[in-house]
Design a protein around this motif. Sequence first.
Motif, PDB file in Angstrom:
ATOM      1  N   PHE A   8     -37.477  59.090   8.133  1.00 38.15           N
ATOM      2  CA  PHE A   8     -35.892  58.607   8.004  1.00 38.15           C
ATOM      3  C   PHE A   8     -35.974  57.765   6.655  1.00 38.15           C
ATOM      4  O   PHE A   8     -36.723  56.989   6.139  1.00 38.15           O
ATOM      5  CB  PHE A   8     -35.713  57.603   9.095  1.00 38.15           C
ATOM      6  CG  PHE A   8     -34.297  56.833   9.244  1.00 38.15           C
ATOM      7  CD1 PHE A   8     -33.093  57.878   8.691  1.00 38.15           C
ATOM      8  CD2 PHE A   8     -34.090  55.730   9.472  1.00 38.15           C
ATOM      9  CE1 PHE A   8     -32.102  56.954   8.861  1.00 38.15           C
ATOM     10  CE2 PHE A   8     -32.972  54.895   9.406  1.00 38.15           C
ATOM     11  CZ  PHE A   8     -31.780  55.735   9.270  1.00 38.15           C
TER      12      PHE A   8
ATOM     13  N   PRO B  78     -40.792  51.193  14.590  1.00 38.00           N
ATOM     14  CA  PRO B  78     -42.139  50.161  15.361  1.00 38.00           C
ATOM     15  C   PRO B  78     -42.393  49.035  14.669  1.00 38.00           C
ATOM     16  O   PRO B  78     -43.009  48.176  15.367  1.00 38.00           O
ATOM     17  CB  PRO B  78     -43.226  51.238  15.377  1.00 38.00           C
ATOM     18  CG  PRO B  78     -43.065  52.135  14.268  1.00 38.00           C
ATOM     19  CD  PRO B  78     -41.493  52.502  14.132  1.00 38.00           C
TER      20      PRO B  78
ATOM     21  N   SER C 130     -33.414  61.073  22.614  1.00 39.68           N
ATOM     22  CA  SER C 130     -33.828  59.939  21.677  1.00 39.68           C
ATOM     23  C   SER C 130     -32.446  59.025  21.991  1.00 39.68           C
ATOM     24  O   SER C 130     -31.519  59.419  22.339  1.00 39.68           O
ATOM     25  CB  SER C 130     -33.881  60.331  20.446  1.00 39.68           C
ATOM     26  OG  SER C 130     -33.921  59.220  19.337  1.00 39.68           O
ATOM     27  N   ASN C 131     -32.834  57.617  22.047  1.00 45.58           N
ATOM     28  CA  ASN C 131     -31.730  56.582  22.217  1.00 45.58           C
ATOM     29  C   ASN C 131     -31.093  56.814  23.615  1.00 45.58           C
ATOM     30  O   ASN C 131     -30.024  56.436  23.494  1.00 45.58           O
ATOM     31  CB  ASN C 131     -30.532  56.745  21.090  1.00 45.58           C
ATOM     32  CG  ASN C 131     -31.378  56.507  19.684  1.00 45.58           C
ATOM     33  OD1 ASN C 131     -31.818  55.187  19.531  1.00 45.58           O
ATOM     34  ND2 ASN C 131     -31.340  57.476  18.668  1.00 45.58           N
TER      35      ASN C 131
ATOM     36  N   ARG D  39     -50.066  52.187   2.114  1.00 52.63           N
ATOM     37  CA  ARG D  39     -49.350  51.888   3.425  1.00 52.63           C
ATOM     38  C   ARG D  39     -49.576  53.006   4.270  1.00 52.63           C
ATOM     39  O   ARG D  39     -49.620  52.644   5.784  1.00 52.63           O
ATOM     40  CB  ARG D  39     -48.152  51.465   3.232  1.00 52.63           C
ATOM     41  CG  ARG D  39     -47.954  50.107   2.634  1.00 52.63           C
ATOM     42  CD  ARG D  39     -46.649  49.636   2.299  1.00 52.63           C
ATOM     43  NE  ARG D  39     -46.324  48.307   1.955  1.00 52.63           N
ATOM     44  CZ  ARG D  39     -45.235  47.599   1.440  1.00 52.63           C
ATOM     45  NH1 ARG D  39     -44.217  48.396   1.547  1.00 52.63           N
ATOM     46  NH2 ARG D  39     -45.124  46.347   1.230  1.00 52.63           N
TER      47      ARG D  39
ATOM     48  N   HIS E  11     -30.698  63.728  19.421  1.00 55.49           N
ATOM     49  CA  HIS E  11     -30.753  62.369  18.330  1.00 55.49           C
ATOM     50  C   HIS E  11     -30.160  61.136  18.968  1.00 55.49           C
ATOM     51  O   HIS E  11     -30.815  60.110  18.973  1.00 55.49           O
ATOM     52  CB  HIS E  11     -30.354  62.686  17.175  1.00 55.49           C
ATOM     53  CG  HIS E  11     -30.986  61.952  16.138  1.00 55.49           C
ATOM     54  ND1 HIS E  11     -31.169  62.275  14.769  1.00 55.49           N
ATOM     55  CD2 HIS E  11     -31.552  60.445  15.888  1.00 55.49           C
ATOM     56  CE1 HIS E  11     -31.895  61.331  13.939  1.00 55.49           C
ATOM     57  NE2 HIS E  11     -31.860  60.167  14.688  1.00 55.49           N
ATOM     58  N   TRP E  12     -28.988  61.206  19.677  1.00 55.04           N
ATOM     59  CA  TRP E  12     -28.442  60.390  20.278  1.00 55.04           C
ATOM     60  C   TRP E  12     -27.527  60.992  21.430  1.00 55.04           C
ATOM     61  O   TRP E  12     -27.194  62.016  21.523  1.00 55.04           O
ATOM     62  CB  TRP E  12     -27.252  59.854  19.311  1.00 55.04           C
ATOM     63  CG  TRP E  12     -27.957  58.951  17.821  1.00 55.04           C
ATOM     64  CD1 TRP E  12     -28.233  59.297  16.859  1.00 55.04           C
ATOM     65  CD2 TRP E  12     -28.176  57.403  18.101  1.00 55.04           C
ATOM     66  NE1 TRP E  12     -28.662  58.411  16.151  1.00 55.04           N
ATOM     67  CE2 TRP E  12     -28.668  57.099  16.745  1.00 55.04           C
ATOM     68  CE3 TRP E  12     -28.071  56.413  18.908  1.00 55.04           C
ATOM     69  CZ2 TRP E  12     -29.041  56.099  16.425  1.00 55.04           C
ATOM     70  CZ3 TRP E  12     -28.548  55.102  18.524  1.00 55.04           C
ATOM     71  CH2 TRP E  12     -29.163  55.101  17.500  1.00 55.04           C
TER      72      TRP E  12
ATOM     73  N   SER F 167     -43.637  54.942   5.916  1.00 58.52           N
ATOM     74  CA  SER F 167     -43.884  54.296   4.487  1.00 58.52           C
ATOM     75  C   SER F 167     -43.844  55.630   3.451  1.00 58.52           C
ATOM     76  O   SER F 167     -43.997  56.738   3.761  1.00 58.52           O
ATOM     77  CB  SER F 167     -45.220  53.676   4.576  1.00 58.52           C
ATOM     78  OG  SER F 167     -45.296  53.109   3.231  1.00 58.52           O
TER      79      SER F 167
ATOM     80  N   PHE G 235     -42.960  41.017  10.740  1.00 62.24           N
ATOM     81  CA  PHE G 235     -44.276  41.003  10.218  1.00 62.24           C
ATOM     82  C   PHE G 235     -44.774  39.257   9.976  1.00 62.24           C
ATOM     83  O   PHE G 235     -45.914  39.081  10.203  1.00 62.24           O
ATOM     84  CB  PHE G 235     -44.173  41.340   8.682  1.00 62.24           C
ATOM     85  CG  PHE G 235     -44.399  42.670   8.421  1.00 62.24           C
ATOM     86  CD1 PHE G 235     -44.750  43.525   9.584  1.00 62.24           C
ATOM     87  CD2 PHE G 235     -44.027  43.333   7.553  1.00 62.24           C
ATOM     88  CE1 PHE G 235     -44.730  45.162   9.464  1.00 62.24           C
ATOM     89  CE2 PHE G 235     -44.236  44.716   7.158  1.00 62.24           C
ATOM     90  CZ  PHE G 235     -44.532  45.512   8.260  1.00 62.24           C
TER      91      PHE G 235
ATOM     92  N   ASP H 205     -42.314  63.097  12.170  1.00 62.23           N
ATOM     93  CA  ASP H 205     -41.112  62.985  12.836  1.00 62.23           C
ATOM     94  C   ASP H 205     -39.823  62.978  11.699  1.00 62.23           C
ATOM     95  O   ASP H 205     -39.810  62.209  11.045  1.00 62.23           O
ATOM     96  CB  ASP H 205     -40.970  61.839  13.228  1.00 62.23           C
ATOM     97  CG  ASP H 205     -39.845  61.549  14.289  1.00 62.23           C
ATOM     98  OD1 ASP H 205     -39.819  61.780  15.518  1.00 62.23           O
ATOM     99  OD2 ASP H 205     -38.709  61.137  13.715  1.00 62.23           O
TER     100      ASP H 205
ATOM    101  N   GLN I 247     -38.990  47.562  11.007  1.00 65.30           N
ATOM    102  CA  GLN I 247     -38.628  47.790   9.592  1.00 65.30           C
ATOM    103  C   GLN I 247     -39.098  46.495   8.750  1.00 65.30           C
ATOM    104  O   GLN I 247     -38.509  46.027   7.748  1.00 65.30           O
ATOM    105  CB  GLN I 247     -37.200  48.004   8.972  1.00 65.30           C
ATOM    106  CG  GLN I 247     -36.529  49.284   9.978  1.00 65.30           C
ATOM    107  CD  GLN I 247     -35.073  49.601   9.859  1.00 65.30           C
ATOM    108  OE1 GLN I 247     -34.351  48.637   9.257  1.00 65.30           O
ATOM    109  NE2 GLN I 247     -34.664  50.863  10.065  1.00 65.30           N
TER     110      GLN I 247
ATOM    111  N   ALA J   9     -48.695  44.770   9.680  1.00 69.03           N
ATOM    112  CA  ALA J   9     -48.256  46.137  10.263  1.00 69.03           C
ATOM    113  C   ALA J   9     -49.352  46.721  11.177  1.00 69.03           C
ATOM    114  O   ALA J   9     -49.093  47.284  12.275  1.00 69.03           O
ATOM    115  CB  ALA J   9     -47.940  47.184   8.939  1.00 69.03           C
TER     116      ALA J   9
ATOM    117  N   ASN K 211     -51.360  52.175   7.826  1.00 66.93           N
ATOM    118  CA  ASN K 211     -50.910  52.282   9.135  1.00 66.93           C
ATOM    119  C   ASN K 211     -51.645  53.147   9.905  1.00 66.93           C
ATOM    120  O   ASN K 211     -51.773  52.905  11.236  1.00 66.93           O
ATOM    121  CB  ASN K 211     -49.289  52.872   9.084  1.00 66.93           C
ATOM    122  CG  ASN K 211     -48.320  51.766   8.218  1.00 66.93           C
ATOM    123  OD1 ASN K 211     -48.836  50.491   8.241  1.00 66.93           O
ATOM    124  ND2 ASN K 211     -47.171  52.050   8.073  1.00 66.93           N
TER     125      ASN K 211
ATOM    126  N   TYR L 247     -31.535  63.612   8.575  1.00 65.59           N
ATOM    127  CA  TYR L 247     -32.361  63.003   7.506  1.00 65.59           C
ATOM    128  C   TYR L 247     -32.407  63.751   6.184  1.00 65.59           C
ATOM    129  O   TYR L 247     -32.691  63.408   5.287  1.00 65.59           O
ATOM    130  CB  TYR L 247     -33.766  62.831   7.649  1.00 65.59           C
ATOM    131  CG  TYR L 247     -34.067  62.028   9.063  1.00 65.59           C
ATOM    132  CD1 TYR L 247     -33.280  61.033   9.853  1.00 65.59           C
ATOM    133  CD2 TYR L 247     -35.579  61.923   9.576  1.00 65.59           C
ATOM    134  CE1 TYR L 247     -33.270  60.549  10.968  1.00 65.59           C
ATOM    135  CE2 TYR L 247     -35.810  60.924  10.643  1.00 65.59           C
ATOM    136  CZ  TYR L 247     -34.675  60.442  11.468  1.00 65.59           C
ATOM    137  OH  TYR L 247     -34.885  59.465  12.429  1.00 65.59           O
TER     138      TYR L 247
END
Length: 283
Positions: free
Chosen positions: A27, A194, A144-145, A241, A113-114, A236, A201, A50, A197, A218, A245, A55
């Motif tokens: 995304f 997850p 999703s959602n 990163r 998606h939604w 990322s 942290f 994903d 964003q 993370a 991750n 996107y």
Amino acid sequence: MTAETTDVETIEIAQGVHIPQIGLGVFQVPADEAQRVVEDGLSAGYRHVDTAAAYVNEAGVGAALRASGLNRDDVFLTSKLRNGDQGYEQTRRAYADSVERLGIESLDLYLIHWPYPSAGLFEESWRALQDLAAEGAVRAVGVSNFLPEHLEAITKHGGIRPAVNQIELHPTFQQPAVASASRALGVAVQAYSPLGQGADFSAKPVLEAATAHGASPAQVILAWHLALGHIVIPKSSRPDRLAENLASAGLRLTQAEIDAITALDSNERIGGDPATFSLTQMR
Ligand code: NAD
């Protein structure tokens, strides 16, 4: 922890369909960067990507897969139906368009998606996904959602059940009611955003566990998800990163650390509210 590739577990989300528990989310990765980011991800060891029609980077994801030299079967690919394409026939066409943009024969997982309830089309869109799966055009289908009432509406008639419900889920926004309603129907929970964003942290239990394990915040948050059985798709664009991750797969938190992070839930959503989210430009 060093940023090295660690073996990622898989979870069976539909008969014979195993999804790597850590995937790369893309995304907000611009179309002209997607190929580079996904190639870096595949080099780092990701075997699950994903994306979504919304996107606008599916072509770059497909190009990365081809450039990687990996076999199609080696990489689990997910895409999603955009809101503006809901409806039975439109959904079938949108699936074919996604597959074409990706330059593949079929997806491993295709999601609504939604729910976009104000359009009143998610039940017929779901019927189209069930038919695509029954025809063997896609390996697994999901949503999703989806809130519990949306899940209830699409599962009450039986047939193929959603393999996953991809929902916003991170320490400060855990949606326990949605997660447990999904699991009760045999629907795996996939956590989007997850890492919150980055918002989670600096939480004390995250920092304490990071210090205790010599890990990054993370990695601690991702290890918390993995311990709870969530499928995660952190995003990322940076190679360091990406590797960091993925290496969270090798981090085991104590039960006390897991419980302390679970206690961070403050019910603060980052993304859209599925009950009202209706942007068709999130198409
Ligand atoms: P995320 O929680 O994955 O956070 C991503 C951000 O965290 C990055 O942009 C970066 O700034 C930071 N970050 C990542 N790794 C880091 C590290 N090791 N150290 C420090 N900072 C780090 O948020 P996201 O991108 O919103 O979500 C991930 C994926 O979930 C998306 O790419 C997409 O695939 C999916 N998603 C789905 C929906 C949906 O409606 N289904 C909505 C949002 C996101």
